[in-house]
Structures are given as C-alpha cells and as structure tokens.
Design a protein around this motif. Structure first.
Motif, PDB file in Angstrom:
ATOM      1  N   ILE A  50       0.845  -1.211   0.000  1.00  0.00           N
ATOM      2  CA  ILE A  50       0.000   0.000   0.000  1.00  0.00           C
ATOM      3  C   ILE A  50       0.870   1.248   0.000  1.00  0.00           C
ATOM      4  CG2 ILE A  50      -1.556   1.349   1.501  1.00  0.00           C
ATOM      5  CD1 ILE A  50      -2.915  -1.267   2.256  1.00  0.00           C
ATOM      6  N   ASN A  51       0.611   2.157  -0.957  1.00  0.00           N
ATOM      7  CA  ASN A  51       1.444   3.364  -1.005  1.00  0.00           C
ATOM      8  C   ASN A  51       0.687   4.640  -0.630  1.00  0.00           C
ATOM      9  OD1 ASN A  51      -0.123   3.832  -3.231  1.00  0.00           O
ATOM     10  ND2 ASN A  51       1.507   3.642  -4.741  1.00  0.00           N
ATOM     11  N   ILE A  52      -0.525   4.492  -0.084  1.00  0.00           N
ATOM     12  CA  ILE A  52      -1.182   5.667   0.508  1.00  0.00           C
ATOM     13  C   ILE A  52      -0.808   5.702   1.999  1.00  0.00           C
ATOM     14  CG2 ILE A  52      -3.081   5.740  -1.157  1.00  0.00           C
ATOM     15  CD1 ILE A  52      -4.882   4.474   1.033  1.00  0.00           C
ATOM     16  N   PRO A  53      -0.976   6.842   2.671  1.00  0.00           N
ATOM     17  CA  PRO A  53      -0.589   6.919   4.075  1.00  0.00           C
ATOM     18  C   PRO A  53      -1.308   5.898   4.967  1.00  0.00           C
ATOM     19  CG  PRO A  53      -0.922   9.115   3.193  1.00  0.00           C
ATOM     20  CD  PRO A  53      -1.377   8.157   2.143  1.00  0.00           C
ATOM     21  N   ILE A  54      -0.531   5.277   5.829  1.00  0.00           N
ATOM     22  CA  ILE A  54      -1.060   4.358   6.850  1.00  0.00           C
ATOM     23  C   ILE A  54      -0.743   4.948   8.217  1.00  0.00           C
ATOM     24  CG2 ILE A  54      -0.917   2.056   7.878  1.00  0.00           C
ATOM     25  CD1 ILE A  54       0.006   0.974   5.157  1.00  0.00           C
ATOM     26  N   PHE A  55      -1.798   5.282   8.956  1.00  0.00           N
ATOM     27  CA  PHE A  55      -1.651   5.717  10.346  1.00  0.00           C
ATOM     28  C   PHE A  55      -2.022   4.522  11.231  1.00  0.00           C
ATOM     29  CE2 PHE A  55      -1.839  10.633  10.570  1.00  0.00           C
ATOM     30  CZ  PHE A  55      -1.057  10.743   9.425  1.00  0.00           C
ATOM     31  N   VAL A  56      -1.174   4.236  12.196  1.00  0.00           N
ATOM     32  CA  VAL A  56      -1.323   3.031  13.013  1.00  0.00           C
ATOM     33  C   VAL A  56      -1.824   3.402  14.409  1.00  0.00           C
ATOM     34  CG1 VAL A  56      -0.087   1.080  14.015  1.00  0.00           C
ATOM     35  CG2 VAL A  56       0.491   1.860  11.726  1.00  0.00           C
TER      36      VAL A  56
END
Length: 220
Positions: A50-56
């Motif tokens: 996945i190359n969209i932002p991932i907030f964890v």
C-alpha cells in the motif's frame, strides 16, 4: 470531493480501502473493542502493498483511555517497533483518571513518533471540556483530532464539530468520525466546514469495509 480516512480492522479492509480511493488508512485490530494496536507482521505486509498513508493505532486494550505505567510502557515499545516499518503516522489518546487529556504521557508519545504526525483519537469524546481539551491536545503536538464532537455520533455532535473547526483555526485538523456514512457526509461537511472525514465504511454489520461505500464517501 472529501478527504477520506478509512478505519481498517483487518488487512482485507485495508486493501479494499486502498483499491477504492481512500486518502488514508487508520490501521487497527480489535473491531469489537473500538480499535487496538495492530499486529506487527500484518502491518509490515500491508506497508509493502500500500502506497497511501497508513496511520497506526497505538492502544493496548479496549475500555477506557487511562493506562497504567506498564500499559504506557507497552504503548511506547509498540510505537517504536511500528515506526521502524515506515508507517506514516500514529493514532492514540491518553486521559488521566479525571478524564482530562494526559498532557505528559501524550507529549512523550508525540515526541517519540516525531517526525511522523499523530492523531488524538476518540478518547477526545470522553474528555471533559471541549475548548480546554482542544488546547491541551494542540499543546501536546498532535496534528489531528478524530472526534464526533463529544457526542455519540457526528449527527448529534455537529454543533460541537463546527465549533471545533472554528476554534482550531487551522492549528490542527478536525477529523470528523463516528457514525459517518455516505448518507450524511454532505450535510455534516456543509454544516461543520471540516475537510477530512473518517469512517469504517462497514455497512453490513460485518468486519469488512464496503468498496461501494468508500466510493460513495469519496464522491459525495
């Protein structure tokens, strides 16, 4: 078109969100607990795809948002480990035993996350005092607050959401979430002047995000 963050409680939902135009993913586990810290290996595999932002999310358990010293140390360790995966940001929120924003502990985590941005999650909706809590969250260094306006859902909280957008005045983003759907996003956006919206996009009571709902949220 709205900016949309999809709360994903499993890797399948994250891929559905990515493939159907979500702007950002909030990755968590523990659907029935309202979101907990996701698994390290799951996060690692998703980051590769996945190359969209991932907030964890960093949340050791469901329930309240007041954590013991041991739980806080666990949050610190989780944040450092997950930061090594090149995620794009973190989502957490810590209150003290009086349901006030815990400035000390939140600030420590924000500083550990740096230079990655942090979102103060819906613990905000349990915090006492709208304006006071907003200022404390800003003081901690958060870039975003996820909130339904300290009400059970965005429709009931729209007055407060409008107020928060005005009070924040660009100092941080008010991320509108909690009962947000494609059926009410237009009304809420027009009323609140918010620019970013958050939904699980789960429409069938199951655990998976709906591709059709994500597309509808984006196109409203």
């Amino acid at each position: 078109m709205s900016k949309i963050e999809i709360a994903c409680f499993n890797p399948e939902s994250a891929m559905i969100a990515f493939e159907n135009g979500a702007d950002r993913i909030e990755l968590c586990d523990g659907l029935n607990e309202g979101g907990t810290t996701p698994d390290f290996e799951t996060t690692k595999k998703l980051r590769a795809k996945i190359n969209i932002p991932i907030f964890v999310m960093i949340r050791p358990r469901g329930g309240d948002f007041t954590y013991s010293e041991a739980e806080f140390e666990h949050m610190e360790k989780d944040l450092i480990r997950l930061k090594s995966l090149n995620v794009d940001g973190f989502v957490f929120g810590i209150l003290d035993e009086n349901n006030q924003v815990n400035v000390e502990h939140n600030t420590i985590l924000v500083e550990m996350a740096y230079p990655l941005p942090c979102t103060f999650h819906r613990a905000f909706d349990r915090a006492k005092g709208l304006e006071d809590s907003l200022e404390k969250v800003i003081d901690c260094g958060f870039k975003t607050i996820l909130t339904s306006g300290q009400k059970p859902n965005v429709s009931e909280g729209k007055e407060n959401l409008k107020k928060l957008v005005k009070l924040a005045d660009g100092r941080l983003e008010i991320l509108v979430g909690g009962g947000l759907r494609s059926t009410n996003i237009e009304e809420i956006r027009e009323y609140t002047n918010a620019g970013y919206f958050h939904s699980s996009a789960i429409t069938d009571g199951g655990a998976l995000a709906s591709a059709d709902e994500i597309i509808a949220l984006k196109n409203k």
